[in-house]
Design an enzyme around this catalytic site. Sequence first.
Site, PDB file in Angstrom:
ATOM      1  N   GLU A  85      17.781 122.581  33.642  1.00  0.00           N
ATOM      2  CA  GLU A  85      19.107 123.192  33.829  1.00  0.00           C
ATOM      3  C   GLU A  85      20.201 122.383  33.130  1.00  0.00           C
ATOM      4  O   GLU A  85      20.350 121.192  33.387  1.00  0.00           O
ATOM      5  CB  GLU A  85      19.398 123.290  35.337  1.00  0.00           C
ATOM      6  N   LYS A 269      20.959 122.899  47.476  1.00  0.00           N
ATOM      7  CA  LYS A 269      20.252 123.139  46.201  1.00  0.00           C
ATOM      8  C   LYS A 269      20.847 122.254  45.113  1.00  0.00           C
ATOM      9  O   LYS A 269      20.146 121.699  44.272  1.00  0.00           O
ATOM     10  CB  LYS A 269      20.332 124.620  45.833  1.00  0.00           C
ATOM     11  N   ASP A 285       5.780 113.998  44.413  1.00  0.00           N
ATOM     12  CA  ASP A 285       5.538 115.354  44.890  1.00  0.00           C
ATOM     13  C   ASP A 285       6.870 115.979  45.340  1.00  0.00           C
ATOM     14  O   ASP A 285       7.327 115.758  46.453  1.00  0.00           O
ATOM     15  CB  ASP A 285       4.539 115.272  46.059  1.00  0.00           C
ATOM     16  N   HIS A 383      29.611 125.186  32.303  1.00  0.00           N
ATOM     17  CA  HIS A 383      28.429 125.926  31.865  1.00  0.00           C
ATOM     18  C   HIS A 383      28.713 126.638  30.557  1.00  0.00           C
ATOM     19  O   HIS A 383      27.879 126.706  29.677  1.00  0.00           O
ATOM     20  CB  HIS A 383      28.041 126.957  32.931  1.00  0.00           C
TER      21      HIS A 383
END
Length: 432
Positions: A85, A269, A285, A383
Amino acid sequence: MPSTFSSRLPGFYDMSLEARLRRIAEIAALPNEVRSVLEPEGGLSAEQADHMIENVIGVFGLPLGVATNFVINGREVLIPMAIEEPSVVAGASYMAKLARQGGGFRAESTEPLMIAQVQLLDVPNLTKAAKALQERKAEILARADQVDSVITELGGGARDLEARPFKKTAVGPMLVVHLIYDTRDAMGANALNTAAEAIAPLLEEVTGGRAHLRIVSNLADRRIARASCTIPLEALAYDQFSGERVRDGIVEAWALAEADPYRASTHNKGIMNGVDAVVIATGNDWRAVEAGAHAYAARSGRYTSLSRWWIEDEGSLAGELEMPMAVGIVGGATKVHPTAKACLALLDVSSAREVAEIVVSLGLAQNLAALRSLATEGIQRGHMELHARQVAIAAGAEGAQITRVAQQMASEGAVRLDRARELLREKGKKGK
Ligand code: MEV
């Protein structure tokens, strides 16, 4: 371990990929064999991959970036991040630069205690069984300690036993036994699973029940890492936004995540953007870390923010992130995947706890980057600039043209291939 370099690398963003790797290798004094793994042809070979999982047909690549500017517990750290990202690495690096002005990140962690669960069904008397387990605890822990002599020799091993009665479940009463086990520098799932299987027959004997599941718990709430930072007001001001405006906006944005699971999930998130990127880069992991994070965020019975932001008495912005962090530096992919080994070498850590402390510091920086954008200009401008760079490249821009064309398009709010070609033509180079 004190670092001999500064993680402040002005101009790093504008260097070529080769020059960046050269610089990182130089300042972190990476040995040649580590550096060559990080070169484009280095990394995991198909043959190595074939030994890791089943039905291998190839190797999947991800961009590997380095977050700069981090100071954690007084130590300069360069943090490798594997992530697809855009804006994430830049966001973390920029927030670390602001946090430096308040002394960087402070981080701490608990002992690396993991939990394995043994589910006991058909237990004749839950109360008596729980009592019997306490009475024979030493014997059960000794049995668990037999399974991994490496961990016990390093000072880890079984620490405690807890009995958790469930009087009513979908299939009737059950007793769940928690084995608390110190995994030292391993993530530890394998050791825990083996230990749970090893003690199950003894638990059956002691409780009169029938052992069913024997497995590690990913809600690693005994293995917690915590990071905090203080950002001076002056460091928060930018463009037309005053320090107070940014600070208050961040606290207001956090308050929504604290109150509302719909926002908390996106807020967390953003934290995991940073957490996962370094967890993946170090061969750990990330599904286990993700599972632990979200279960921990819901531990009160209501899913909420993993971080907290507030205003200090003297007016600076302060933030803290606390979450389970089951990561290791030995075993699994951390020792098999060549890039993971190189990333651990770059981090220059000597314990799993140090990795955990770096991971949460990065998570906190990532959270700050998202909240700062959201609370001011919105997330799309940053962005947009990155998107504009991709459009400029697609139109045929090269080298310095990329930034020039991208900035022009972003400032016009016209990020389109035809505009990029036009801008390139204006400068005498025909767009492709
Ligand atoms: C995007 O990957 C992450 C954010 O949505 C996080 C947030 O909203 O806090 C920007």
